[in-house]
Motif scaffolding. Structure first.
Motif, short mmCIF file in Angstrom:
data_model
loop_
_atom_site.label_atom_id
_atom_site.label_comp_id
_atom_site.label_asym_id
_atom_site.label_seq_id
_atom_site.Cartn_x
_atom_site.Cartn_y
_atom_site.Cartn_z
N GLY A 27 -5.13 9.91 10.23
CA GLY A 27 -5.50 8.87 9.19
C GLY A 27 -6.28 9.82 8.31
O GLY A 27 -6.10 9.81 7.02
N ASN A 28 -7.45 10.47 8.90
CA ASN A 28 -8.20 11.48 7.98
C ASN A 28 -7.26 12.27 7.41
O ASN A 28 -7.60 12.85 6.10
CB ASN A 28 -9.28 11.97 8.59
N GLY A 29 -6.45 13.01 7.85
CA GLY A 29 -5.37 14.01 7.32
C GLY A 29 -4.74 13.54 6.27
O GLY A 29 -4.46 14.21 5.37
N ALA A 50 -2.16 7.20 0.95
CA ALA A 50 -3.22 6.42 1.22
C ALA A 50 -3.04 5.32 1.93
O ALA A 50 -3.88 4.74 2.85
CB ALA A 50 -3.94 6.19 -0.34
N GLU A 51 -1.97 4.61 1.62
CA GLU A 51 -1.73 3.22 2.46
C GLU A 51 -1.44 3.47 3.75
O GLU A 51 -1.93 2.64 4.76
CB GLU A 51 -0.48 2.52 1.75
N LYS A 52 -0.72 4.50 4.01
CA LYS A 52 -0.53 4.97 5.39
C LYS A 52 -1.77 5.20 6.26
O LYS A 52 -1.99 4.97 7.51
CB LYS A 52 0.60 6.28 5.46
N ALA A 53 -2.61 6.09 5.51
CA ALA A 53 -3.95 6.19 6.26
C ALA A 53 -4.54 4.96 6.42
O ALA A 53 -5.18 4.99 7.68
CB ALA A 53 -4.53 7.18 5.30
N LEU A 54 -4.62 4.06 5.53
CA LEU A 54 -5.25 2.94 5.86
C LEU A 54 -4.83 1.95 7.00
O LEU A 54 -5.41 1.31 7.79
CB LEU A 54 -5.38 2.04 4.62
N ARG A 55 -3.61 2.13 7.04
CA ARG A 55 -2.72 1.38 8.25
C ARG A 55 -2.82 2.04 9.33
O ARG A 55 -2.68 1.34 10.44
CB ARG A 55 -1.38 1.16 7.68
N SER A 56 -3.08 3.39 9.62
CA SER A 56 -3.19 4.05 10.81
C SER A 56 -4.23 3.44 11.82
O SER A 56 -4.00 3.69 12.86
CB SER A 56 -3.52 5.37 10.37
N GLY A 57 -5.45 3.11 11.19
CA GLY A 57 -6.44 2.60 12.33
C GLY A 57 -7.23 3.88 12.60
O GLY A 57 -8.01 3.56 13.57
N GLU A 58 -7.07 5.02 12.08
CA GLU A 58 -7.61 6.25 12.82
C GLU A 58 -8.62 6.74 11.73
O GLU A 58 -8.97 7.99 12.14
CB GLU A 58 -6.37 7.18 12.87
N LEU A 59 -8.84 6.00 10.78
CA LEU A 59 -9.76 6.71 9.60
C LEU A 59 -11.21 6.47 10.30
O LEU A 59 -11.79 5.52 10.69
CB LEU A 59 -9.84 5.87 8.22
N ALA A 60 -11.96 7.66 9.88
CA ALA A 60 -13.47 7.77 9.96
C ALA A 60 -13.95 6.77 9.04
O ALA A 60 -13.53 6.85 7.98
CB ALA A 60 -13.86 9.23 10.01
N PRO A 61 -15.06 6.04 9.28
CA PRO A 61 -15.55 5.17 8.35
C PRO A 61 -16.00 5.72 7.02
O PRO A 61 -15.90 5.03 5.92
CB PRO A 61 -16.87 4.61 9.05
N GLN A 62 -16.53 7.13 6.94
CA GLN A 62 -17.07 7.69 5.68
C GLN A 62 -15.79 8.02 4.92
O GLN A 62 -15.83 8.39 3.73
CB GLN A 62 -17.74 8.88 6.06
N ASN A 63 -14.51 8.14 5.48
CA ASN A 63 -13.26 8.15 4.77
C ASN A 63 -12.68 6.88 3.97
O ASN A 63 -11.69 7.19 3.28
CB ASN A 63 -12.15 9.10 5.49
N PRO A 65 -13.53 4.79 1.98
CA PRO A 65 -13.89 4.49 0.29
C PRO A 65 -12.92 5.48 -0.19
O PRO A 65 -12.22 5.35 -1.37
CB PRO A 65 -15.19 4.85 0.02
N ALA A 66 -12.70 6.77 0.09
CA ALA A 66 -11.63 7.79 -0.31
C ALA A 66 -10.50 7.22 -0.44
O ALA A 66 -9.70 7.38 -1.26
CB ALA A 66 -12.14 9.17 0.01
N ALA A 67 -10.39 6.62 0.86
CA ALA A 67 -8.69 6.33 0.95
C ALA A 67 -8.43 5.15 0.19
O ALA A 67 -7.29 5.14 -0.80
CB ALA A 67 -8.35 5.71 2.42
N TYR A 68 -9.08 4.10 -0.12
CA TYR A 68 -9.10 3.15 -1.19
C TYR A 68 -8.94 3.77 -2.43
O TYR A 68 -8.49 3.00 -3.46
CB TYR A 68 -10.04 1.96 -1.06
N ASN A 69 -9.86 4.59 -2.85
CA ASN A 69 -9.95 5.21 -4.32
C ASN A 69 -8.63 6.01 -4.39
O ASN A 69 -7.93 5.75 -5.50
CB ASN A 69 -11.13 5.96 -4.36
N ASN A 70 -8.03 6.57 -3.71
CA ASN A 70 -6.90 7.21 -3.62
C ASN A 70 -5.70 6.24 -3.92
O ASN A 70 -4.85 6.52 -4.78
CB ASN A 70 -6.62 8.30 -2.42
#
Length: 159
Positions: A27-29, A50-63, A65-70
């Motif tokens: 997710g972070n990658g 970005a959608e794939k990252a958000l759906r992955s469930g593997e994002l670090a909490p600090q990432n 906001p960046a995923a939603y912004n992207n």
């Protein structure tokens, strides 16, 4: 001698502790890949990553906001303004002092020809990044667009 024994005991304890390798999060990658795609103006690909990252469930909490912004940027640039606004609002909710998130939300208002709302967002962004060149340029463009729009607005009342 006691000092050496204490050092050896500390060293032995350190060596005995298990070593943990840093695990890579897909997710972070994907957030990084999304940002890279957006940087190359591959808007649809950036949004998809970005959608794939958000759906992955593997994002670090600090990432998050960046995923939603992207996602906001990619959706905005592909014309999906309502969905982009939702993503921008989520990014702002997670990191409310990030000037670029307000800039992106202002850009959506700009594309909707809601110039006063866009200006309010740009000015809010300025509170977090005073005298930022990007914001100053966007404000100038918005003021110009608002003036031009007012000059050709058929609903404008003549005095």
């Amino acid at each position: 001698m006691r000092h050496r024994l204490a050092i050896l005991a500390c060293l032995a304890a350190t060596l005995a502790a298990p070593a943990y390798a840093q695990t890579f999060s897909v997710g972070n990658g994907l957030v990084d890949e999304s940002a890279n795609a957006l940087g190359r103006e591959q808007w649809r690909k950036g949004a998809e990553l970005a959608e794939k990252a958000l759906r992955s469930g593997e994002l670090a909490p600090q990432n998050l906001p960046a995923a939603y912004n992207n996602l906001c940027i990619g959706l905005m640039r592909t014309g999906r303004l309502d969905d982009a606004m939702e993503a921008c609002n989520k990014a702002i909710g997670l990191r409310p002092r990030q000037w670029s998130f307000y800039n992106n939300r202002a850009n959506i208002y700009f594309y909707r020809n809601e110039f006063d709302r866009a200006l309010a967002e740009y000015y809010k962004a300025m509170t977090f990044s005073p005298n930022d060149d990007i914001l100053l340029q966007n404000i100038a463009l918005t003021l110009k667009a608002r003036r031009m729009r007012g000059a050709v607005n058929p609903n404008r009342r003549m005095s």
